[in-house]
Write a protein that holds these residues in place. Structure first.
Motif, short mmCIF file in Angstrom:
data_model
loop_
_atom_site.label_atom_id
_atom_site.label_comp_id
_atom_site.label_asym_id
_atom_site.label_seq_id
_atom_site.Cartn_x
_atom_site.Cartn_y
_atom_site.Cartn_z
N ARG A 81 23.70 -22.22 64.88
CA ARG A 81 24.85 -23.12 64.71
C ARG A 81 25.68 -22.70 63.52
NH1 ARG A 81 21.87 -28.89 65.66
NH2 ARG A 81 21.48 -28.57 67.86
N THR A 82 25.03 -22.18 62.49
CA THR A 82 25.74 -21.78 61.29
C THR A 82 26.74 -20.67 61.62
OG1 THR A 82 23.80 -22.31 59.99
CG2 THR A 82 25.48 -20.98 58.92
N SER A 83 26.34 -19.71 62.44
CA SER A 83 27.26 -18.62 62.75
C SER A 83 28.45 -19.13 63.55
CB SER A 83 26.55 -17.49 63.50
OG SER A 83 26.30 -17.85 64.83
N ARG A 84 28.25 -20.13 64.44
CA ARG A 84 29.37 -20.69 65.19
C ARG A 84 30.33 -21.39 64.23
NH1 ARG A 84 27.99 -25.21 68.83
NH2 ARG A 84 26.18 -23.92 69.18
N ARG A 85 29.78 -22.16 63.29
CA ARG A 85 30.63 -22.84 62.33
C ARG A 85 31.36 -21.82 61.45
NH1 ARG A 85 26.59 -26.22 59.72
NH2 ARG A 85 25.43 -26.62 61.59
N PHE A 86 30.65 -20.77 61.08
CA PHE A 86 31.27 -19.72 60.26
C PHE A 86 32.43 -19.08 61.01
CE2 PHE A 86 31.66 -15.23 59.19
CZ PHE A 86 32.01 -15.33 57.84
N ASN A 87 32.22 -18.76 62.28
CA ASN A 87 33.29 -18.14 63.08
C ASN A 87 34.49 -19.06 63.20
OD1 ASN A 87 31.90 -15.79 63.48
ND2 ASN A 87 30.96 -16.47 65.40
N GLU A 88 34.25 -20.36 63.42
CA GLU A 88 35.36 -21.30 63.51
C GLU A 88 36.12 -21.38 62.20
OE1 GLU A 88 33.57 -24.94 64.83
OE2 GLU A 88 33.06 -24.10 66.79
N ALA A 89 35.38 -21.42 61.08
CA ALA A 89 36.02 -21.48 59.76
C ALA A 89 36.81 -20.21 59.50
CB ALA A 89 34.97 -21.70 58.67
N ALA A 90 36.28 -19.07 59.88
CA ALA A 90 36.97 -17.80 59.67
C ALA A 90 38.26 -17.75 60.48
CB ALA A 90 36.06 -16.63 60.04
N ARG A 91 38.22 -18.24 61.71
CA ARG A 91 39.44 -18.27 62.53
C ARG A 91 40.49 -19.20 61.91
NH1 ARG A 91 35.80 -17.79 66.94
NH2 ARG A 91 35.60 -20.04 67.11
N THR A 92 40.04 -20.33 61.39
CA THR A 92 40.98 -21.26 60.76
C THR A 92 41.64 -20.61 59.54
OG1 THR A 92 39.67 -23.14 61.52
CG2 THR A 92 41.18 -23.55 59.68
N ARG A 93 40.84 -19.96 58.71
CA ARG A 93 41.41 -19.27 57.54
C ARG A 93 42.35 -18.15 57.96
NH1 ARG A 93 36.17 -20.17 55.52
NH2 ARG A 93 35.49 -18.08 56.07
N ALA A 94 42.02 -17.44 59.00
CA ALA A 94 42.88 -16.35 59.47
C ALA A 94 44.22 -16.90 59.96
CB ALA A 94 42.19 -15.57 60.58
N ARG A 95 44.19 -18.04 60.66
CA ARG A 95 45.44 -18.65 61.12
C ARG A 95 46.31 -19.07 59.93
NH1 ARG A 95 42.05 -22.01 64.61
NH2 ARG A 95 41.65 -20.75 66.45
N LYS A 96 45.66 -19.69 58.92
CA LYS A 96 46.41 -20.12 57.73
C LYS A 96 47.01 -18.92 57.02
CE LYS A 96 43.85 -24.35 56.74
NZ LYS A 96 42.90 -25.01 55.84
N LEU A 97 46.22 -17.86 56.87
CA LEU A 97 46.70 -16.66 56.20
C LEU A 97 47.88 -16.06 56.97
CD1 LEU A 97 46.42 -14.59 53.96
CD2 LEU A 97 44.74 -13.38 55.37
N HIS A 98 47.76 -16.02 58.29
CA HIS A 98 48.84 -15.49 59.12
C HIS A 98 50.11 -16.31 58.93
CE1 HIS A 98 51.05 -14.76 62.89
NE2 HIS A 98 50.58 -13.53 62.74
N ARG A 99 49.96 -17.64 58.90
CA ARG A 99 51.12 -18.51 58.71
C ARG A 99 51.76 -18.30 57.34
NH1 ARG A 99 48.94 -23.22 59.96
NH2 ARG A 99 48.42 -23.74 57.82
#
Length: 115
Positions: free
Chosen positions: A84-102
């Motif tokens: 579960r930790t890796s799934r949460r990590f992946n979701e958090a990483a995608r969120t940070r990537a979207r923010k960085l892109h924006r």
């Protein structure tokens, strides 16, 4: 080297698998021994006959058996536990990537020289 020694190494000699020193000893013996030269010639003819002989392929039964064993092994192969930790990590990483892109996109639009 004598005939018995050469006979032990004859196949290795014919396939050129001996060391330089062993090959030199065999060559020296072959120069003086007609019987060993004949054996070497017979061995080389036999090697050529094997090269030219048709090679049977695997039977259908063997292929089916191998495929079944592979399927069984894959069925029994343990899958790593889902984390579960890796799934949460992946979701958090995608969120940070979207923010960085924006943020980068906004910075490019805000700076006239980068457009």
């Amino acid at each position: 080297m004598n005939c018995q020694d050469l006979e032990k190494d004859l196949l290795l000699f014919a396939y050129e698998e001996l060391s330089r020193e062993e090959r030199a000893a065999c060559d020296a013996h072959l120069v003086s021994c007609e019987a060993c030269r004949v054996k070497l010639a017979e061995t080389r003819r036999l090697m050529e006959a094997f090269k030219e002989a048709p090679r049977p392929g695997p039977t259908g039964d063997l292929l089916a058996h191998c495929r079944q064993r592979l399927d069984d092994a894959l069925d029994h192969e343990q899958q790593p536990p889902k984390c579960r930790t890796s799934r949460r990590f992946n979701e958090a990483a995608r969120t940070r990537a979207r923010k960085l892109h924006r943020v980068v996109g906004e910075a490019v639009l805000a700076h006239p020289g980068l457009q």
